[in-house]
Design a protein around this motif. Sequence first.
Motif, PDB file in Angstrom:
ATOM      1  N   ALA A  76       2.122  12.074 -10.185  1.00 20.85           N
ATOM      2  CA  ALA A  76       1.548  13.419 -10.172  1.00 20.85           C
ATOM      3  C   ALA A  76       2.655  14.471 -10.236  1.00 20.85           C
ATOM      4  O   ALA A  76       2.502  15.501 -10.895  1.00 20.85           O
ATOM      5  CB  ALA A  76       0.708  13.611  -8.915  1.00 20.85           C
ATOM      6  N   ALA A  77       3.768  14.233  -9.568  1.00 19.05           N
ATOM      7  CA  ALA A  77       4.861  15.194  -9.557  1.00 19.05           C
ATOM      8  C   ALA A  77       5.598  15.237 -10.881  1.00 19.05           C
ATOM      9  O   ALA A  77       6.183  16.263 -11.237  1.00 19.05           O
ATOM     10  CB  ALA A  77       5.843  14.870  -8.426  1.00 19.05           C
ATOM     11  N   SER A  78       5.591  14.160 -11.636  1.00 14.64           N
ATOM     12  CA  SER A  78       6.313  14.143 -12.893  1.00 14.64           C
ATOM     13  C   SER A  78       5.484  14.674 -14.051  1.00 14.64           C
ATOM     14  O   SER A  78       5.984  14.824 -15.148  1.00 14.64           O
ATOM     15  CB  SER A  78       6.774  12.716 -13.214  1.00 14.64           C
TER      16      SER A  78
ATOM     17  N   GLN B 113       0.837  -1.207   0.000  1.00 12.29           N
ATOM     18  CA  GLN B 113       0.000   0.000   0.000  1.00 12.29           C
ATOM     19  C   GLN B 113       0.870   1.255   0.000  1.00 12.29           C
ATOM     20  O   GLN B 113       0.557   2.232  -0.685  1.00 12.29           O
ATOM     21  CB  GLN B 113      -0.921  -0.014   1.221  1.00 12.29           C
ATOM     22  N   ALA B 114       1.954   1.268   0.741  1.00  9.81           N
ATOM     23  CA  ALA B 114       2.843   2.435   0.785  1.00  9.81           C
ATOM     24  C   ALA B 114       3.455   2.698  -0.586  1.00  9.81           C
ATOM     25  O   ALA B 114       3.521   3.850  -1.033  1.00  9.81           O
ATOM     26  CB  ALA B 114       3.940   2.215   1.827  1.00  9.81           C
ATOM     27  N   PHE B 115       3.877   1.648  -1.280  1.00  7.40           N
ATOM     28  CA  PHE B 115       4.444   1.842  -2.612  1.00  7.40           C
ATOM     29  C   PHE B 115       3.394   2.319  -3.611  1.00  7.40           C
ATOM     30  O   PHE B 115       3.692   3.105  -4.504  1.00  7.40           O
ATOM     31  CB  PHE B 115       5.120   0.563  -3.098  1.00  7.40           C
ATOM     32  N   ARG B 116       2.168   1.865  -3.470  1.00 10.10           N
ATOM     33  CA  ARG B 116       1.092   2.337  -4.362  1.00 10.10           C
ATOM     34  C   ARG B 116       0.851   3.835  -4.172  1.00 10.10           C
ATOM     35  O   ARG B 116       0.733   4.586  -5.131  1.00 10.10           O
ATOM     36  CB  ARG B 116      -0.190   1.569  -4.089  1.00 10.10           C
ATOM     37  N   VAL B 117       0.787   4.268  -2.910  1.00 17.85           N
ATOM     38  CA  VAL B 117       0.549   5.686  -2.619  1.00 17.85           C
ATOM     39  C   VAL B 117       1.720   6.532  -3.102  1.00 17.85           C
ATOM     40  O   VAL B 117       1.533   7.592  -3.707  1.00 17.85           O
ATOM     41  CB  VAL B 117       0.290   5.884  -1.111  1.00 17.85           C
ATOM     42  N   MET B 118       2.958   6.082  -2.857  1.00 15.63           N
ATOM     43  CA  MET B 118       4.129   6.830  -3.314  1.00 15.63           C
ATOM     44  C   MET B 118       4.183   6.876  -4.834  1.00 15.63           C
ATOM     45  O   MET B 118       4.570   7.891  -5.415  1.00 15.63           O
ATOM     46  CB  MET B 118       5.412   6.213  -2.754  1.00 15.63           C
TER      47      MET B 118
END
Length: 86
Positions: free
Chosen positions: A31-33, A20-25
């Motif tokens: 979004a940042a790219s 889940q943490a990797f999915r959110v990151m």
Amino acid sequence: MIGSLFPLIYGALFVALLWQAFRVMGKGFRAASGPIGDSPSDRTGQVTVHPELLDSDGRITEEALLTVRFGSDDDEASTATGPDTE
């Protein structure tokens, strides 16, 4: 019995939370790219106006608005006329 299941449950929860943490990151990195300045379209398709900008009749006010400019702002095209601060 519980003692032998605890490491399995702990490991499964750890892997699920890590996934889940990797999915959110990943969503954040995507979004940042993306291109800067292209905001996603509003789901209603309408322009959102803050209520503070409306007069008593519901139209956008024509009076002068108070703005704040910071020292690192180098946009000379939109400078407001006012008293000199020198």
